[in-house]
Scaffold this motif. Structure first.
Motif, PDB file in Angstrom:
ATOM      1  N   VAL A   2       0.870  -1.178   0.000  1.00  0.00           N
ATOM      2  CA  VAL A   2       0.000   0.000   0.000  1.00  0.00           C
ATOM      3  C   VAL A   2       0.903   1.223   0.000  1.00  0.00           C
ATOM      4  N   PRO A   3       0.630   2.176  -0.881  1.00  0.00           N
ATOM      5  CA  PRO A   3       1.483   3.362  -0.912  1.00  0.00           C
ATOM      6  C   PRO A   3       1.173   4.307   0.242  1.00  0.00           C
ATOM      7  N   LEU A   4       2.215   4.819   0.858  1.00  0.00           N
ATOM      8  CA  LEU A   4       2.074   5.886   1.845  1.00  0.00           C
ATOM      9  C   LEU A   4       2.192   7.186   1.056  1.00  0.00           C
ATOM     10  N   MET A   5       1.132   7.987   1.094  1.00  0.00           N
ATOM     11  CA  MET A   5       1.091   9.192   0.262  1.00  0.00           C
ATOM     12  C   MET A   5       1.135  10.459   1.095  1.00  0.00           C
ATOM     13  N   ARG A   6       1.801  11.440   0.534  1.00  0.00           N
ATOM     14  CA  ARG A   6       1.784  12.777   1.112  1.00  0.00           C
ATOM     15  C   ARG A   6       0.623  13.512   0.463  1.00  0.00           C
ATOM     16  N   PRO A   7      -0.297  14.036   1.255  1.00  0.00           N
ATOM     17  CA  PRO A   7      -1.423  14.762   0.665  1.00  0.00           C
ATOM     18  C   PRO A   7      -0.937  15.996  -0.087  1.00  0.00           C
ATOM     19  N   PRO A   8      -1.702  16.411  -1.083  1.00  0.00           N
ATOM     20  CA  PRO A   8      -1.269  17.565  -1.872  1.00  0.00           C
ATOM     21  C   PRO A   8      -1.374  18.871  -1.093  1.00  0.00           C
ATOM     22  N   LYS A   9      -0.441  19.754  -1.375  1.00  0.00           N
ATOM     23  CA  LYS A   9      -0.534  21.117  -0.851  1.00  0.00           C
ATOM     24  C   LYS A   9      -1.613  21.826  -1.661  1.00  0.00           C
ATOM     25  N   PRO A  10      -2.208  22.875  -1.120  1.00  0.00           N
ATOM     26  CA  PRO A  10      -3.238  23.584  -1.890  1.00  0.00           C
ATOM     27  C   PRO A  10      -2.765  23.997  -3.284  1.00  0.00           C
ATOM     28  N   SER A  11      -1.495  24.341  -3.416  1.00  0.00           N
ATOM     29  CA  SER A  11      -0.981  24.760  -4.727  1.00  0.00           C
ATOM     30  C   SER A  11      -0.826  23.577  -5.696  1.00  0.00           C
ATOM     31  N   GLU A  12      -0.875  22.340  -5.181  1.00  0.00           N
ATOM     32  CA  GLU A  12      -0.706  21.154  -6.027  1.00  0.00           C
ATOM     33  C   GLU A  12      -2.037  20.550  -6.481  1.00  0.00           C
ATOM     34  N   VAL A  13      -3.118  21.028  -5.910  1.00  0.00           N
ATOM     35  CA  VAL A  13      -4.423  20.501  -6.306  1.00  0.00           C
ATOM     36  C   VAL A  13      -4.686  20.919  -7.744  1.00  0.00           C
ATOM     37  N   GLN A  14      -5.134  19.996  -8.519  1.00  0.00           N
ATOM     38  CA  GLN A  14      -5.366  20.272  -9.930  1.00  0.00           C
ATOM     39  C   GLN A  14      -6.663  19.629 -10.373  1.00  0.00           C
ATOM     40  N   ARG A  15      -7.021  19.902 -11.583  1.00  0.00           N
ATOM     41  CA  ARG A  15      -8.224  19.307 -12.141  1.00  0.00           C
ATOM     42  C   ARG A  15      -8.008  17.822 -12.387  1.00  0.00           C
ATOM     43  N   VAL A  16      -9.083  17.078 -12.241  1.00  0.00           N
ATOM     44  CA  VAL A  16      -9.088  15.664 -12.578  1.00  0.00           C
ATOM     45  C   VAL A  16     -10.033  15.507 -13.765  1.00  0.00           C
ATOM     46  N   TYR A  17      -9.566  14.823 -14.769  1.00  0.00           N
ATOM     47  CA  TYR A  17     -10.351  14.647 -15.984  1.00  0.00           C
ATOM     48  C   TYR A  17     -10.848  13.209 -16.077  1.00  0.00           C
ATOM     49  N   PHE A  18     -12.108  13.067 -16.445  1.00  0.00           N
ATOM     50  CA  PHE A  18     -12.719  11.758 -16.636  1.00  0.00           C
ATOM     51  C   PHE A  18     -13.028  11.575 -18.117  1.00  0.00           C
ATOM     52  N   HIS A  19     -12.718  10.396 -18.612  1.00  0.00           N
ATOM     53  CA  HIS A  19     -13.056  10.056 -19.995  1.00  0.00           C
ATOM     54  C   HIS A  19     -14.010   8.864 -19.957  1.00  0.00           C
ATOM     55  N   PHE A  20     -15.152   9.020 -20.605  1.00  0.00           N
ATOM     56  CA  PHE A  20     -16.123   7.939 -20.711  1.00  0.00           C
ATOM     57  C   PHE A  20     -16.107   7.433 -22.151  1.00  0.00           C
ATOM     58  N   GLY A  21     -15.736   6.161 -22.302  1.00  0.00           N
ATOM     59  CA  GLY A  21     -15.702   5.578 -23.635  1.00  0.00           C
ATOM     60  C   GLY A  21     -17.089   5.167 -24.100  1.00  0.00           C
ATOM     61  N   GLU A  22     -17.163   4.767 -25.340  1.00  0.00           N
ATOM     62  CA  GLU A  22     -18.434   4.290 -25.885  1.00  0.00           C
ATOM     63  C   GLU A  22     -18.869   3.027 -25.133  1.00  0.00           C
ATOM     64  N   PRO A  23     -20.152   2.924 -24.801  1.00  0.00           N
ATOM     65  CA  PRO A  23     -20.646   1.717 -24.116  1.00  0.00           C
ATOM     66  C   PRO A  23     -20.382   0.459 -24.953  1.00  0.00           C
ATOM     67  N   ILE A  24     -20.077  -0.611 -24.268  1.00  0.00           N
ATOM     68  CA  ILE A  24     -19.833  -1.904 -24.918  1.00  0.00           C
ATOM     69  C   ILE A  24     -20.994  -2.819 -24.553  1.00  0.00           C
ATOM     70  N   ASP A  25     -21.834  -3.119 -25.524  1.00  0.00           N
ATOM     71  CA  ASP A  25     -23.017  -3.949 -25.314  1.00  0.00           C
ATOM     72  C   ASP A  25     -22.600  -5.412 -25.387  1.00  0.00           C
ATOM     73  N   THR A  26     -22.673  -6.113 -24.280  1.00  0.00           N
ATOM     74  CA  THR A  26     -22.254  -7.516 -24.264  1.00  0.00           C
ATOM     75  C   THR A  26     -23.393  -8.473 -24.607  1.00  0.00           C
ATOM     76  N   SER A  27     -24.610  -7.968 -24.760  1.00  0.00           N
ATOM     77  CA  SER A  27     -25.726  -8.866 -25.073  1.00  0.00           C
ATOM     78  C   SER A  27     -25.548  -9.523 -26.441  1.00  0.00           C
ATOM     79  N   ARG A  28     -24.751  -8.906 -27.319  1.00  0.00           N
ATOM     80  CA  ARG A  28     -24.537  -9.473 -28.656  1.00  0.00           C
ATOM     81  C   ARG A  28     -23.819 -10.830 -28.611  1.00  0.00           C
ATOM     82  N   PHE A  29     -23.192 -11.134 -27.477  1.00  0.00           N
ATOM     83  CA  PHE A  29     -22.496 -12.411 -27.332  1.00  0.00           C
ATOM     84  C   PHE A  29     -23.420 -13.523 -26.838  1.00  0.00           C
TER      85      PHE A  29
END
Length: 139
Positions: free
Chosen positions: A91-118
């Protein structure tokens, strides 16, 4: 809520049509070691998520994030494998970010994969196809 990520619990949730969030690489992918590539997928041939999706004809929504790994510096890895008889678990021991290190987090949602076709065909070829399609969608 959160639950232990066992196949049995996932099976129960999917049997009752609950939505689930799964990390195919498990804790090893989420809690990477200090010297590991932050954005390398750690799936190592894992097919369990594809098996569960095909068995229940669940749609997979691939999601990836960028930015979370840069906000907290890993100071050191704390080995925990000895408790479970595994040498690779830490388990990593992490140093929490300083206020100046906080940045945006980006989420990418890919196209849905329909498994019913199988049609619930969980052949090794179909499992690998679903895994690889999911992996391509988030890399």
């Amino acid at each position: 809520g959160a639950v232990i990520g066992s196949r049995e619990i996932c099976q129960m949730l999917m049997d009752t049509k609950q939505h689930v969030l799964v990390y195919p690489g498990g804790a090893r992918e989420v809690l990477k070691k200090k010297n590991e590539d932050k954005y390398e997928l750690k799936w190592e041939g894992r097919l369990g998520f594809a098996l569960m999706a095909l068995q229940h004809e669940y749609t997979i929504i691939p999601v990836s994030t960028v930015g979370t790994n840069e906000m907290a510096e890993i100071v050191m890895d704390i080995p925990l494998g000895w408790m479970l008889g595994r040498t690779d678990l830490s388990v990593p021991l992490m140093r929490p970010p300083k206020p100046s290190e906080v940045q945006r987090v980006y989420f990418h949602f890919g196209e849905p994969i329909d498994t019913s076709r199988f049609a619930r065909d969980t052949s090794p070829e179909n499992l690998e196809l679903v895994r690889d399609q999911t992996k391509r969608a988030i890399q």
